[in-house]
Design a protein around this motif. Structure first.
Motif, short mmCIF file in Angstrom:
data_model
loop_
_atom_site.label_atom_id
_atom_site.label_comp_id
_atom_site.label_asym_id
_atom_site.label_seq_id
_atom_site.Cartn_x
_atom_site.Cartn_y
_atom_site.Cartn_z
N UNK A 116 0.81 -1.22 0.00
CA UNK A 116 0.00 0.00 0.00
C UNK A 116 0.85 1.27 0.00
N UNK A 117 0.45 2.23 -0.84
CA UNK A 117 1.12 3.53 -0.86
C UNK A 117 0.74 4.30 0.40
N UNK A 118 1.75 4.74 1.11
CA UNK A 118 1.55 5.43 2.38
C UNK A 118 1.75 6.94 2.24
N UNK A 119 2.73 7.32 1.40
CA UNK A 119 3.06 8.74 1.29
C UNK A 119 3.73 8.99 -0.06
N UNK A 120 3.48 10.18 -0.63
CA UNK A 120 4.10 10.60 -1.88
C UNK A 120 4.69 11.99 -1.67
N UNK A 121 5.95 12.17 -2.10
CA UNK A 121 6.59 13.49 -2.01
C UNK A 121 7.19 13.83 -3.37
N UNK A 122 7.17 15.13 -3.72
CA UNK A 122 7.67 15.62 -4.99
C UNK A 122 8.91 16.46 -4.75
N UNK A 123 9.95 16.22 -5.56
CA UNK A 123 11.18 17.01 -5.48
C UNK A 123 10.89 18.44 -5.90
N UNK A 124 11.37 19.40 -5.12
CA UNK A 124 11.11 20.81 -5.41
C UNK A 124 12.02 21.34 -6.52
N UNK A 125 13.09 20.60 -6.87
CA UNK A 125 14.03 21.09 -7.87
C UNK A 125 14.16 20.20 -9.10
N UNK A 126 13.89 18.92 -8.96
CA UNK A 126 14.04 17.98 -10.06
C UNK A 126 12.72 17.25 -10.30
N UNK A 127 12.53 16.70 -11.52
CA UNK A 127 11.27 15.99 -11.82
C UNK A 127 11.27 14.57 -11.25
N UNK A 128 11.35 14.47 -9.91
CA UNK A 128 11.41 13.19 -9.22
C UNK A 128 10.22 13.05 -8.29
N UNK A 129 9.76 11.81 -8.14
CA UNK A 129 8.68 11.47 -7.22
C UNK A 129 9.18 10.38 -6.28
N UNK A 130 9.04 10.59 -4.98
CA UNK A 130 9.40 9.58 -3.98
C UNK A 130 8.11 9.01 -3.40
N UNK A 131 8.09 7.70 -3.23
CA UNK A 131 6.91 7.01 -2.72
C UNK A 131 7.29 6.11 -1.56
N UNK A 182 11.81 14.99 -0.36
CA UNK A 182 12.80 14.75 -1.40
C UNK A 182 13.16 16.10 -1.98
N UNK A 183 14.48 16.34 -2.13
CA UNK A 183 14.91 17.66 -2.59
C UNK A 183 16.22 17.55 -3.37
N UNK A 184 16.21 18.09 -4.58
CA UNK A 184 17.40 18.21 -5.42
C UNK A 184 18.11 16.88 -5.62
N UNK A 185 17.33 15.79 -5.72
CA UNK A 185 17.90 14.48 -5.95
C UNK A 185 18.33 13.75 -4.69
N UNK A 186 17.90 14.21 -3.52
CA UNK A 186 18.22 13.57 -2.24
C UNK A 186 16.91 13.24 -1.51
N UNK A 187 16.82 12.01 -1.04
CA UNK A 187 15.65 11.58 -0.28
C UNK A 187 15.95 11.69 1.21
N UNK A 188 15.03 12.27 1.95
CA UNK A 188 15.22 12.51 3.38
C UNK A 188 14.22 11.67 4.16
N UNK A 189 14.76 10.83 5.05
CA UNK A 189 13.94 9.97 5.90
C UNK A 189 14.08 10.44 7.34
N UNK A 190 13.02 10.23 8.12
CA UNK A 190 13.12 10.52 9.55
C UNK A 190 12.58 9.33 10.33
N UNK A 191 13.03 9.22 11.55
CA UNK A 191 12.65 8.10 12.41
C UNK A 191 11.96 8.66 13.65
#
Length: 249
Positions: free
Chosen positions: A17-32, A70-79
């Protein structure tokens, strides 16, 4: 391909199941972020706006890890770990190299700004905080940095109360959503399909429909928030939360 037509760009299916979607503010990337139904462990996927996978899906080593941004080609995770025996944490992953730039259980993520993460030490509830450079993982006191918000290009449709004349024959049920696309308009609505629902997307000018398509078919229920938009590209998540479909309009 013209702006008068609705063209499918990609369709991505996910194993959980998809839980969260984020869009890169600088590059055409989608993180799921997806979550396993039984274990609730997260997996993270990144792809471009044409549906190409940009990194091997990585699985979190604990259910407390989640996608933050997700920003400028870097994915940021938190715990998460506040008020539990589990420690908080921050992780930065360079997407194209699948390389961990920063990984720490010492800091709590406060916010993400343009180029930097604002964080504090987990043992300090107030006082001095730090700025972590997203590109190299180096950090310094936050007093040395100017925090600018990252640009947000994501657009969400608004509900429109009155059905325009050229859509009345569609016999839409439920809310009618509207957003702007260049000089034209996007309309999104549900239609009854026997005892189920189809989700439709139409483009128009002020007077008439220019093109329309059924985007999602044979759904048990209506979708409360149908899509998000970046420029002339729209993204839909399927009713079962395991598929993302994108169209260029």
């Amino acid at each position: 391909m013209t702006k008068y037509t609705i063209n499918k760009i990609f369709e991505k299916a996910f194993p959980t199941n998809i839980w969260k979607i984020e869009i890169d503010s600088n590059k055409p990337y989608v993180a799921v972020e997806t979550r396993d139904v039984e274990t609730t462990l997260a997996s993270f996927f990144v792809f471009d706006f044409e549906g190409n996978c940009l990194m091997s899906p990585c699985q979190a080593d604990g259910k407390e890890w989640t996608l933050d941004s997700i920003q400028d080609g870097y994915m940021i995770l938190k715990r998460f770990g506040e008020q539990t025996p589990v420690q908080e944490g921050i992780q930065i992953i360079q997407i194209l190299n699948n390389e961990v730039i920063f990984h720490s259980y010492e800091f709590v993520l406060l916010d993400v700004f343009n180029g930097f993460i604002h964080a504090r030490h987990r043992s300090i509830s107030s006082g001095e905080s730090i700025a972590i450079d997203i590109h190299n993982g180096e950090y310094s006191t936050s007093a040395e940095r100017i925090f600018d918000m990252a640009s947000n290009k994501v657009q969400y449709p608004v509900t429109y109360q009155q059905t325009p004349r050229f859509l009345k024959h569609e016999h839409a049920v439920g809310p009618l959503w509207l957003s702007k696309c260049g000089h034209h308009f996007l309309w999104c609505y549900h239609k009854k399909n026997k005892d189920r629902f189809d989700l439709c997307l139409a483009t128009s000018n002020l007077n008439q429909i220019l093109d329309q398509q059924v985007i999602l078919k044979d759904m048990e229920k209506m979708i409360p928030q149908p899509y998000f938009q970046l420029g002339n590209q729209v993204f839909f998540m399927s009713f079962n939360k395991r598929e993302i479909v994108s169209y260029l309009v």
